[in-house]
Design a protein around this motif. Structure first.
Motif, mmCIF file in Angstrom:
data_model
loop_
_atom_site.group_PDB
_atom_site.id
_atom_site.type_symbol
_atom_site.label_atom_id
_atom_site.label_comp_id
_atom_site.label_asym_id
_atom_site.label_seq_id
_atom_site.Cartn_x
_atom_site.Cartn_y
_atom_site.Cartn_z
ATOM 1 N N LEU A 1 -18.988 11.330 3.719
ATOM 2 C CA LEU A 1 -17.748 11.652 3.000
ATOM 3 C C LEU A 1 -17.733 13.072 2.423
ATOM 4 C CD1 LEU A 1 -17.333 8.269 1.077
ATOM 5 C CD2 LEU A 1 -16.251 8.918 3.228
ATOM 6 N N SER A 2 -18.490 13.964 3.043
ATOM 7 C CA SER A 2 -18.560 15.338 2.549
ATOM 8 C C SER A 2 -17.594 16.269 3.263
ATOM 9 C CB SER A 2 -19.986 15.885 2.711
ATOM 10 O OG SER A 2 -20.354 15.936 4.091
ATOM 11 N N LYS A 3 -16.991 15.808 4.365
ATOM 12 C CA LYS A 3 -16.145 16.676 5.165
ATOM 13 C C LYS A 3 -14.942 15.904 5.697
ATOM 14 C CE LYS A 3 -16.287 19.679 9.271
ATOM 15 N NZ LYS A 3 -17.141 20.147 10.398
ATOM 16 N N VAL A 4 -13.753 16.476 5.553
ATOM 17 C CA VAL A 4 -12.541 15.874 6.111
ATOM 18 C C VAL A 4 -12.422 16.278 7.572
ATOM 19 C CG1 VAL A 4 -10.030 15.748 5.990
ATOM 20 C CG2 VAL A 4 -11.374 15.871 3.875
ATOM 21 N N LEU A 5 -12.350 15.286 8.447
ATOM 22 C CA LEU A 5 -12.228 15.550 9.884
ATOM 23 C C LEU A 5 -10.781 15.506 10.345
ATOM 24 C CD1 LEU A 5 -15.205 13.359 11.164
ATOM 25 C CD2 LEU A 5 -15.236 15.755 10.440
ATOM 26 N N GLN A 6 -9.971 14.672 9.702
ATOM 27 C CA GLN A 6 -8.560 14.548 10.068
ATOM 28 C C GLN A 6 -7.797 14.114 8.820
ATOM 29 O OE1 GLN A 6 -7.990 12.669 13.873
ATOM 30 N NE2 GLN A 6 -5.901 12.129 13.441
ATOM 31 N N LEU A 7 -6.802 14.888 8.433
ATOM 32 C CA LEU A 7 -6.077 14.607 7.193
ATOM 33 C C LEU A 7 -5.320 13.295 7.257
ATOM 34 C CD1 LEU A 7 -4.724 18.149 6.263
ATOM 35 C CD2 LEU A 7 -6.437 16.823 5.021
ATOM 36 N N LYS A 8 -4.718 13.013 8.414
ATOM 37 C CA LYS A 8 -3.956 11.778 8.591
ATOM 38 C C LYS A 8 -4.245 11.206 9.970
ATOM 39 C CE LYS A 8 0.105 12.722 5.685
ATOM 40 N NZ LYS A 8 1.587 12.804 5.681
ATOM 41 N N LEU A 9 -4.623 9.926 9.991
ATOM 42 C CA LEU A 9 -4.852 9.288 11.276
ATOM 43 C C LEU A 9 -3.532 9.070 12.005
ATOM 44 C CD1 LEU A 9 -7.190 8.217 12.988
ATOM 45 C CD2 LEU A 9 -6.784 5.960 12.003
ATOM 46 N N ILE A 10 -2.503 8.642 11.270
ATOM 47 C CA ILE A 10 -1.167 8.477 11.848
ATOM 48 C C ILE A 10 -0.366 9.730 11.502
ATOM 49 C CG2 ILE A 10 0.895 7.028 11.989
ATOM 50 C CD1 ILE A 10 -0.770 4.709 10.919
ATOM 51 N N PRO A 11 0.042 10.516 12.471
ATOM 52 C CA PRO A 11 0.651 11.827 12.201
ATOM 53 C C PRO A 11 2.127 11.745 11.808
ATOM 54 C CG PRO A 11 0.515 11.469 14.561
ATOM 55 C CD PRO A 11 -0.137 10.263 13.911
ATOM 56 N N ILE A 12 2.395 11.197 10.606
ATOM 57 C CA ILE A 12 3.772 11.120 10.110
ATOM 58 C C ILE A 12 3.817 11.673 8.694
ATOM 59 C CG2 ILE A 12 4.429 9.164 11.570
ATOM 60 C CD1 ILE A 12 4.013 7.327 9.160
ATOM 61 N N ASP A 13 4.976 12.174 8.287
ATOM 62 C CA ASP A 13 5.134 12.771 6.959
ATOM 63 C C ASP A 13 5.947 11.902 5.999
ATOM 64 O OD1 ASP A 13 3.694 15.126 7.602
ATOM 65 O OD2 ASP A 13 5.458 15.926 8.626
ATOM 66 N N THR A 14 6.696 10.956 6.555
ATOM 67 C CA THR A 14 7.473 10.042 5.715
ATOM 68 C C THR A 14 7.231 8.607 6.156
ATOM 69 O OG1 THR A 14 9.405 10.247 7.184
ATOM 70 C CG2 THR A 14 9.284 11.749 5.297
ATOM 71 N N ASN A 15 7.410 7.684 5.234
ATOM 72 C CA ASN A 15 7.231 6.274 5.564
ATOM 73 C C ASN A 15 8.179 5.856 6.682
ATOM 74 O OD1 ASN A 15 5.455 6.279 3.455
ATOM 75 N ND2 ASN A 15 6.644 4.914 2.130
ATOM 76 N N GLU A 16 7.725 4.915 7.496
ATOM 77 C CA GLU A 16 8.554 4.396 8.584
ATOM 78 C C GLU A 16 8.662 2.885 8.469
ATOM 79 O OE1 GLU A 16 7.435 7.825 11.944
ATOM 80 O OE2 GLU A 16 6.898 5.725 12.286
#
Length: 327
Positions: free
Chosen positions: A127-142
């Protein structure tokens, strides 16, 4: 003690090293509307003691130690059966909840969705490094209507193999077929997509989970799971159209590429070749190619695949795996 609205259901096995940190991320967020249900599949390490130490701090933890190991699908199903909440969050035993995760989910379950999918931040094992900010690439709820199962499937199926993102209505889970999915490693996928949902599904865009990438207990069986179990499970979901399911079939060219990648990761060798290709009725040429890949030096295949992925700037998590494997 009031009846909970949300049950955080954790199936665990030999996770003494990680489950304490997981509970540390959950316990400060729980309210009278939340319980934690832990089903231990007969751990042989110190998991029982670690959990019991946390039970002294949080009365709303229930822990069940099974007499024998039943497998991850069986144990998650058992946790849901034991749960008292209207909704079950099928959480993992080594990942972390981010701040406000539970309060956010509680505010959404009051809206009576059948399913809530919580987005994820992907991190390395410590947990020392972020590899991907979001697994699901969306910016708003769906939101997906319950009858739009196909659209939901197409949106989440690349990501929902991670069970920890699933919050599901318990009544829906209980009324659906489960046993046929024991042994698939992904019982939740079978339960969700075997039939249209009775109410809408929500995808939360904000990542409220930090996952330890590469820490799955079945990593050593990755070749079998991703090459055989996962495609077979997806293709069994007849509520999804044939055309959509075919997109997730592994055609021979794609299978060849996957075999090469798994060789580069060290997850495919003569052992896997002998188990999965020798007994099969495959063409001689296909068996020969699979054998050649199995005997190629891992370091050589790793270098070639890593170079190609960097050139096309694709699959950042695979690149991370390959670079770590080289080290």
């Amino acid at each position: 003690m009031t009846k909970p609205l949300l049950s955080i259901c954790i199936a665990t096995y030999n996770r003494a090293e990680f489950i304490g940190e997981t509970l540390e991320s959950i316990i400060p967020q729980i309210t009278d509307e939340v319980e934690i249900v832990i089903v231990d599949g007969a751990s042989t390490d110190n998991t029982q003691k670690v959990v019991h130490d946390y039970i002294q701090r949080a009365a709303r933890i229930r822990y069940v130690l099974l007499p024998v190991k039943g497998g991850v699908d069986h144990d998650y199903n058992k946790a849901v059966e034991l749960a008292q909440g209207e909704y079950c969050w099928l959480f993992t035993d080594d990942d972390l909840l981010k701040p406000n995760a539970i309060s956010t989910v509680l505010s959404e379950v009051h809206k009576e969705y059948s399913l809530i999918v919580v987005n994820v931040q992907v991190m390395n094992k410590d947990l020392s490094k972020v590899l991907q900010l979001k697994l699901i690439p969306i910016d708003t709820n769906e939101i997906y209507d319950g009858s739009k199962l196909e659209q939901l499937f197409q949106r989440v199926i690349p990501y929902i193999s991670f069970i920890g993102c699933v919050v599901i209505n318990r009544a829906l889970w209980m009324q659906r077929e489960k046993k046929q999915y024991f042994g698939t490693e992904f019982i939740h996928v079978g339960v969700i997509f075997q039939a249209p949902l009775s109410a809408p599904a929500l995808i939360i865009a904000e990542p409220y989970i930090s996952i330890r990438y590469g820490n799955a207990q079945w990593t050593s069986r990755a070749f079998e799971i991703w090459m055989f179990k996962w495609p077979k499970l997806l293709y069994s979901l007849t509520s999804i159209s044939e055309k959509t399911r075919q997109k997730h079939q592994i055609t021979n060219p794609l299978r060849l590429m996957k075999i090469i990648v798994y060789r580069a990761l060290g997850a495919y060798s003569l052992k896997e070749y002998q188990k999965w290709f020798m007994p099969k009725g495959s063409l001689f040429l296909w068996k020969f190619v699979a054998w050649i890949i199995a005997i190629l030096p891992v370091s050589f295949v790793n270098l070639i695949v890593l170079s190609l992925l960097k050139i096309i700037k694709n699959q950042p998590l695979f690149i991370y795996d390959l670079e770590n494997n080289r080290k």
